[in-house]
Motif scaffolding. Sequence first.
Motif, short mmCIF file in Angstrom:
data_model
loop_
_atom_site.label_atom_id
_atom_site.label_comp_id
_atom_site.label_asym_id
_atom_site.label_seq_id
_atom_site.Cartn_x
_atom_site.Cartn_y
_atom_site.Cartn_z
N ALA A 11 -6.32 4.12 5.41
CA ALA A 11 -5.88 2.90 4.71
C ALA A 11 -5.08 2.01 5.67
CB ALA A 11 -5.05 3.24 3.49
N GLY B 251 4.39 2.90 -3.91
CA GLY B 251 3.59 2.99 -5.12
C GLY B 251 4.04 4.16 -5.95
N LEU B 252 3.09 4.73 -6.67
CA LEU B 252 3.42 5.87 -7.52
C LEU B 252 3.96 7.03 -6.69
CD1 LEU B 252 0.21 5.71 -9.70
CD2 LEU B 252 2.53 5.08 -10.39
N GLY B 253 3.51 7.10 -5.43
CA GLY B 253 3.99 8.18 -4.55
C GLY B 253 5.51 8.17 -4.44
N ASN B 254 6.10 6.99 -4.38
CA ASN B 254 7.55 6.89 -4.24
C ASN B 254 8.26 7.14 -5.56
OD1 ASN B 254 5.99 5.02 -2.54
ND2 ASN B 254 7.92 4.80 -1.48
N SER C 190 -5.50 -0.80 -1.86
CA SER C 190 -5.72 -0.40 -0.47
C SER C 190 -6.64 0.82 -0.40
CB SER C 190 -4.40 -0.14 0.25
OG SER C 190 -3.80 1.06 -0.19
N LEU C 191 -6.57 1.67 -1.41
CA LEU C 191 -7.48 2.83 -1.42
C LEU C 191 -8.92 2.38 -1.62
CD1 LEU C 191 -5.25 5.15 -3.61
CD2 LEU C 191 -6.14 5.80 -1.39
N TYR D 158 -5.19 8.81 -8.99
CA TYR D 158 -4.16 7.77 -8.98
C TYR D 158 -4.30 6.83 -10.18
CZ TYR D 158 -0.77 5.04 -6.19
OH TYR D 158 0.36 4.42 -5.72
N SER E 161 0.63 6.17 3.01
CA SER E 161 -0.81 5.84 3.01
C SER E 161 -1.48 6.25 4.31
CB SER E 161 -1.05 4.34 2.78
OG SER E 161 -0.40 3.89 1.64
N MET F 268 -5.86 8.82 6.14
CA MET F 268 -7.15 8.60 5.50
C MET F 268 -7.69 7.20 5.74
SD MET F 268 -6.06 7.60 1.85
CE MET F 268 -6.96 6.17 2.32
N SER G 284 0.84 -1.20 0.00
CA SER G 284 0.00 0.00 0.00
C SER G 284 0.87 1.25 0.00
CB SER G 284 -0.91 0.00 1.24
OG SER G 284 -1.47 1.27 1.43
N ALA G 285 1.91 1.23 0.83
CA ALA G 285 2.75 2.43 0.97
C ALA G 285 3.59 2.66 -0.28
CB ALA G 285 3.64 2.28 2.20
N PHE H 116 1.14 10.93 2.08
CA PHE H 116 0.70 10.24 0.86
C PHE H 116 1.48 8.94 0.70
CE2 PHE H 116 0.67 9.43 -3.71
CZ PHE H 116 -0.65 9.69 -4.06
N SER H 117 2.81 9.06 0.86
CA SER H 117 3.64 7.90 0.62
C SER H 117 3.40 6.80 1.64
CB SER H 117 5.11 8.33 0.63
OG SER H 117 5.92 7.30 0.13
N1 PFF Z 1 1.08 5.28 -0.63
C1 PFF Z 1 0.71 5.22 -2.01
C2 PFF Z 1 1.87 5.67 -2.84
O1 PFF Z 1 2.88 6.15 -2.31
O2 PFF Z 1 1.78 5.56 -4.06
C3 PFF Z 1 -0.51 6.03 -2.33
C4 PFF Z 1 -1.60 5.85 -1.36
C5 PFF Z 1 -2.13 4.59 -1.15
C6 PFF Z 1 -2.03 6.90 -0.62
C7 PFF Z 1 -3.07 4.40 -0.19
C8 PFF Z 1 -2.97 6.75 0.34
C9 PFF Z 1 -3.49 5.48 0.54
F1 PFF Z 1 -4.37 5.30 1.44
#
Ligand code: PFF
Length: 446
Positions: A232, A24-27, A322-323, A103, A227, A230, A21-22, A224-225
């Motif tokens: 998750a 992902g595209l955020g990284n 996970s979202l 996303y 998660s 919110m 979950s953590a 965001f990174s």
């Molecule tokens: N953490 C994910 C990322 O870094 O791409 C994005 C994300 C997933 C944000 C789940 C929030 C979340 F609840």
Amino acid sequence: MSAPREHWGSRLGFIMAAAGSAVGLGNIWKFPYMTGENGGGAFLIIYLGCIAVFGLSLVLAELLIGRSAQRNPVAAFRHVAGRGWPAVGAMGIVTAFVILSFYVVVAGWTIAYMLFSVNGSLSNPDADALNAVFDHLTAGTWEPIAYAALFTALTAGVVIGGVGQGIERASKILMPLLFLILIALVVRALTLPGAAAGLEFFLIPDFSKVTGATFTAAIGQAFFSLSLGMGAMLTYGSYMPRERNLPTDALAVVSLDTLIAVLAGLMVIPAMFAAGMTPGEGGAGTTFKVLPAVFDAMPGGMWFALGFFLLLAVAALTSSVSLLETVVCYFVDEHAVSRRKATAYSAVAVFALSLPAALSFGLMADTKLFGMTFFALMDYLSSSITLPLGGLLTALCVGWVMGPRAIDALSNQGRIHAPWAPVWLFILRFVAPLGIGWILLQGLFS
Ligand code: PFF
């Protein structure tokens, strides 16, 4: 009576799913260009500070709420804190929905790039040509929509099947593979001619560029990174059996996520400099615009390109799952809807909201609200406002409402040795609310 709650199969299964979950595209997509836009090394240090102080404490706090309540975010806040607090869970669920809607657009681009890797579109690594490939894709109308729809459908497919079997099992194999490809790409990027200046930009801080907005960007990115903010992590915590050692699991997830973000920075930023791009110039397209040149400079570059975009799509999928799971879990728990129906309706709604995001680089590029495209506005509202706000309220809830009860739950009623737990509580009570509150206000008024 509802069926007994499903639990993760093993400790590794949980860590891989939460890290899935953590990470992902955020990284890999967002972190490098945010770092470029926000001054390089100084942003990196502030980001790492946010992770160490707020991120880790809040991952623990969210997992703890979820594990204690064994329910979705709304019910979990009600369970641990009583009236009024479910609103925090509800805000999280709305945020998950908004994040998912943009996303899937970016995740859709990764699928398109898988095709581009094999059809020759990326085989001309000239910077203008690569910019044109990205701009052509994102400024289109049907293509971005179709890819976003495809990715939404994939996400829904996994969520309908339940998270345990498919995604838990796949993550255990695919995440290490992504890691290996990343390392190879870092080595290649760092040895490109001109990469050294990028390394310097990434690692040597120049604090003269820091403003209030840098802090807002860093904390938003950290949340965001990870998660966070919110629900998750809370939802994933709710599938955790009570006897698990939360602190070590949380530390593993936070470390993996941070390591991958830093590796992505080491891969993309030197490559940016090698390609003659100035920091901040590539915007949301940075990763997509610079990496093909790195692939091209490698033997078997096409396979690296294909492998990389495939794994990025998988990393994005474990996050988007996970979202969606956060939203679906709420409807299933609270409104007695079947998982299948909840997933289908949510996915259709996500698709509808993803339309203006998908068109934000083309047809609707000039449609602006508060000076931002839909895509930028959705990202800004969630990352810079509701995620930090959700984190702040979560800190207050665990710090003040649960208080010593939280330490008791964290240490599994004293069975886990956690002499640092009072420091954690102190952070949740004072440091996180004041720090996050200050950063939020900075962002709003700077
Ligand atoms: N953490 C994910 C990322 O870094 O791409 C994005 C994300 C997933 C944000 C789940 C929030 C979340 F609840």
